[in-house]
Design a protein around this motif. Structure first.
Motif, PDB file in Angstrom:
ATOM      1  N   VAL A  40       0.821  -1.210   0.000  1.00 33.27           N
ATOM      2  CA  VAL A  40       0.000   0.000   0.000  1.00 33.27           C
ATOM      3  C   VAL A  40       0.859   1.265   0.000  1.00 33.27           C
ATOM      4  O   VAL A  40       0.604   2.199  -0.750  1.00 33.27           O
ATOM      5  CB  VAL A  40      -0.956  -0.012   1.211  1.00 33.27           C
ATOM      6  CG1 VAL A  40      -1.730   1.283   1.301  1.00 33.27           C
ATOM      7  CG2 VAL A  40      -1.899  -1.191   1.125  1.00 33.27           C
ATOM      8  N   VAL A  41       1.882   1.302   0.817  1.00 34.20           N
ATOM      9  CA  VAL A  41       2.693   2.514   0.953  1.00 34.20           C
ATOM     10  C   VAL A  41       3.454   2.852  -0.326  1.00 34.20           C
ATOM     11  O   VAL A  41       3.376   3.986  -0.803  1.00 34.20           O
ATOM     12  CB  VAL A  41       3.642   2.400   2.163  1.00 34.20           C
ATOM     13  CG1 VAL A  41       4.592   3.567   2.224  1.00 34.20           C
ATOM     14  CG2 VAL A  41       2.845   2.280   3.445  1.00 34.20           C
ATOM     15  N   PRO A  42       4.213   1.915  -0.935  1.00 36.77           N
ATOM     16  CA  PRO A  42       4.934   2.315  -2.152  1.00 36.77           C
ATOM     17  C   PRO A  42       4.009   2.648  -3.318  1.00 36.77           C
ATOM     18  O   PRO A  42       4.259   3.599  -4.056  1.00 36.77           O
ATOM     19  CB  PRO A  42       5.823   1.120  -2.487  1.00 36.77           C
ATOM     20  CG  PRO A  42       5.322  -0.009  -1.703  1.00 36.77           C
ATOM     21  CD  PRO A  42       4.583   0.550  -0.543  1.00 36.77           C
ATOM     22  N   ILE A  43       2.925   1.906  -3.467  1.00 32.78           N
ATOM     23  CA  ILE A  43       2.013   2.179  -4.577  1.00 32.78           C
ATOM     24  C   ILE A  43       1.312   3.511  -4.374  1.00 32.78           C
ATOM     25  O   ILE A  43       1.232   4.333  -5.298  1.00 32.78           O
ATOM     26  CB  ILE A  43       0.994   1.035  -4.732  1.00 32.78           C
ATOM     27  CG1 ILE A  43       1.703  -0.215  -5.235  1.00 32.78           C
ATOM     28  CG2 ILE A  43      -0.122   1.427  -5.697  1.00 32.78           C
ATOM     29  CD1 ILE A  43       0.827  -1.437  -5.290  1.00 32.78           C
ATOM     30  N   SER A  44       0.832   3.767  -3.161  1.00 33.56           N
ATOM     31  CA  SER A  44       0.136   5.037  -2.921  1.00 33.56           C
ATOM     32  C   SER A  44       1.075   6.231  -3.028  1.00 33.56           C
ATOM     33  O   SER A  44       0.689   7.281  -3.536  1.00 33.56           O
ATOM     34  CB  SER A  44      -0.558   5.023  -1.561  1.00 33.56           C
ATOM     35  OG  SER A  44       0.384   4.869  -0.532  1.00 33.56           O
ATOM     36  N   SER A  45       2.322   6.077  -2.589  1.00 30.75           N
ATOM     37  CA  SER A  45       3.254   7.197  -2.705  1.00 30.75           C
ATOM     38  C   SER A  45       3.602   7.483  -4.161  1.00 30.75           C
ATOM     39  O   SER A  45       3.724   8.649  -4.546  1.00 30.75           O
ATOM     40  CB  SER A  45       4.526   6.917  -1.895  1.00 30.75           C
ATOM     41  OG  SER A  45       5.204   5.797  -2.418  1.00 30.75           O
ATOM     42  N   MET A  46       3.719   6.456  -4.989  1.00 34.67           N
ATOM     43  CA  MET A  46       3.986   6.675  -6.406  1.00 34.67           C
ATOM     44  C   MET A  46       2.784   7.315  -7.096  1.00 34.67           C
ATOM     45  O   MET A  46       2.946   8.203  -7.942  1.00 34.67           O
ATOM     46  CB  MET A  46       4.357   5.350  -7.081  1.00 34.67           C
ATOM     47  CG  MET A  46       5.724   4.832  -6.645  1.00 34.67           C
ATOM     48  SD  MET A  46       6.065   3.152  -7.146  1.00 34.67           S
ATOM     49  CE  MET A  46       6.261   3.324  -8.891  1.00 34.67           C
ATOM     50  N   ILE A  47       1.588   6.915  -6.713  1.00 38.07           N
ATOM     51  CA  ILE A  47       0.387   7.505  -7.305  1.00 38.07           C
ATOM     52  C   ILE A  47       0.245   8.963  -6.881  1.00 38.07           C
ATOM     53  O   ILE A  47      -0.106   9.828  -7.697  1.00 38.07           O
ATOM     54  CB  ILE A  47      -0.857   6.678  -6.918  1.00 38.07           C
ATOM     55  CG1 ILE A  47      -0.834   5.347  -7.656  1.00 38.07           C
ATOM     56  CG2 ILE A  47      -2.144   7.428  -7.230  1.00 38.07           C
ATOM     57  CD1 ILE A  47      -1.893   4.369  -7.222  1.00 38.07           C
ATOM     58  N   ILE A  48       0.531   9.261  -5.618  1.00 33.36           N
ATOM     59  CA  ILE A  48       0.450  10.645  -5.142  1.00 33.36           C
ATOM     60  C   ILE A  48       1.473  11.524  -5.852  1.00 33.36           C
ATOM     61  O   ILE A  48       1.169  12.635  -6.278  1.00 33.36           O
ATOM     62  CB  ILE A  48       0.612  10.695  -3.615  1.00 33.36           C
ATOM     63  CG1 ILE A  48      -0.633  10.117  -2.948  1.00 33.36           C
ATOM     64  CG2 ILE A  48       0.871  12.111  -3.122  1.00 33.36           C
ATOM     65  CD1 ILE A  48      -0.490   9.892  -1.465  1.00 33.36           C
ATOM     66  N   ALA A  49       2.700  11.029  -6.004  1.00 30.66           N
ATOM     67  CA  ALA A  49       3.731  11.804  -6.702  1.00 30.66           C
ATOM     68  C   ALA A  49       3.336  12.041  -8.159  1.00 30.66           C
ATOM     69  O   ALA A  49       3.505  13.148  -8.686  1.00 30.66           O
ATOM     70  CB  ALA A  49       5.061  11.075  -6.627  1.00 30.66           C
ATOM     71  N   PHE A  50       2.782  11.027  -8.805  1.00 35.08           N
ATOM     72  CA  PHE A  50       2.325  11.172 -10.187  1.00 35.08           C
ATOM     73  C   PHE A  50       1.177  12.175 -10.271  1.00 35.08           C
ATOM     74  O   PHE A  50       1.126  13.009 -11.171  1.00 35.08           O
ATOM     75  CB  PHE A  50       1.879   9.808 -10.719  1.00 35.08           C
ATOM     76  CG  PHE A  50       1.318   9.837 -12.103  1.00 35.08           C
ATOM     77  CD1 PHE A  50       2.137  10.040 -13.195  1.00 35.08           C
ATOM     78  CD2 PHE A  50      -0.036   9.658 -12.319  1.00 35.08           C
ATOM     79  CE1 PHE A  50       1.627  10.069 -14.466  1.00 35.08           C
ATOM     80  CE2 PHE A  50      -0.565   9.684 -13.584  1.00 35.08           C
ATOM     81  CZ  PHE A  50       0.265   9.883 -14.665  1.00 35.08           C
ATOM     82  N   GLY A  51       0.264  12.113  -9.322  1.00 32.20           N
ATOM     83  CA  GLY A  51      -0.874  13.032  -9.307  1.00 32.20           C
ATOM     84  C   GLY A  51      -0.458  14.477  -9.111  1.00 32.20           C
ATOM     85  O   GLY A  51      -0.988  15.382  -9.755  1.00 32.20           O
ATOM     86  N   ILE A  52       0.494  14.699  -8.214  1.00 29.18           N
ATOM     87  CA  ILE A  52       0.967  16.061  -7.974  1.00 29.18           C
ATOM     88  C   ILE A  52       1.663  16.614  -9.212  1.00 29.18           C
ATOM     89  O   ILE A  52       1.436  17.764  -9.597  1.00 29.18           O
ATOM     90  CB  ILE A  52       1.897  16.102  -6.746  1.00 29.18           C
ATOM     91  CG1 ILE A  52       1.079  15.862  -5.474  1.00 29.18           C
ATOM     92  CG2 ILE A  52       2.645  17.418  -6.658  1.00 29.18           C
ATOM     93  CD1 ILE A  52       1.920  15.668  -4.227  1.00 29.18           C
ATOM     94  N   SER A  53       2.488  15.794  -9.855  1.00 28.23           N
ATOM     95  CA  SER A  53       3.170  16.268 -11.065  1.00 28.23           C
ATOM     96  C   SER A  53       2.171  16.560 -12.186  1.00 28.23           C
ATOM     97  O   SER A  53       2.333  17.526 -12.931  1.00 28.23           O
ATOM     98  CB  SER A  53       4.220  15.261 -11.524  1.00 28.23           C
ATOM     99  OG  SER A  53       3.606  14.085 -11.994  1.00 28.23           O
TER     100      SER A  53
END
Length: 66
Positions: A40-53
């Motif tokens: 959950v943590v690595p996938i959600s952090s990658m999705i959040i970073a992608f969303g912010i960019s």
């Protein structure tokens, strides 16, 4: 057509390429570091970073086009 639909049409190819990059980086990270205990943590952090960019890119596109 509203601005979001125009933006999604404008960035369609980029989403496909970034999706492939996202999956390949995740697979490489699993091969290098081993499988994480919780996914959950690595996938959600990658999705959040992608969303912010993408949000920043959308704001700059909207400012330039409209």
């Amino acid at each position: 057509m509203d601005k979001v639909e125009l933006y999604l049409k404008y960035r369609k190819k980029s989403y496909f390429l970034k999706g492939i990059l996202f999956i390949s980086l995740f697979i490489i990270a699993i091969l290098v570091f081993g499988p994480p205990k919780y996914y959950v943590v690595p996938i959600s952090s990658m999705i959040i970073a992608f969303g912010i960019s993408e949000f920043v890119e959308y704001k700059s596109w909207k400012k330039d086009k409209y």
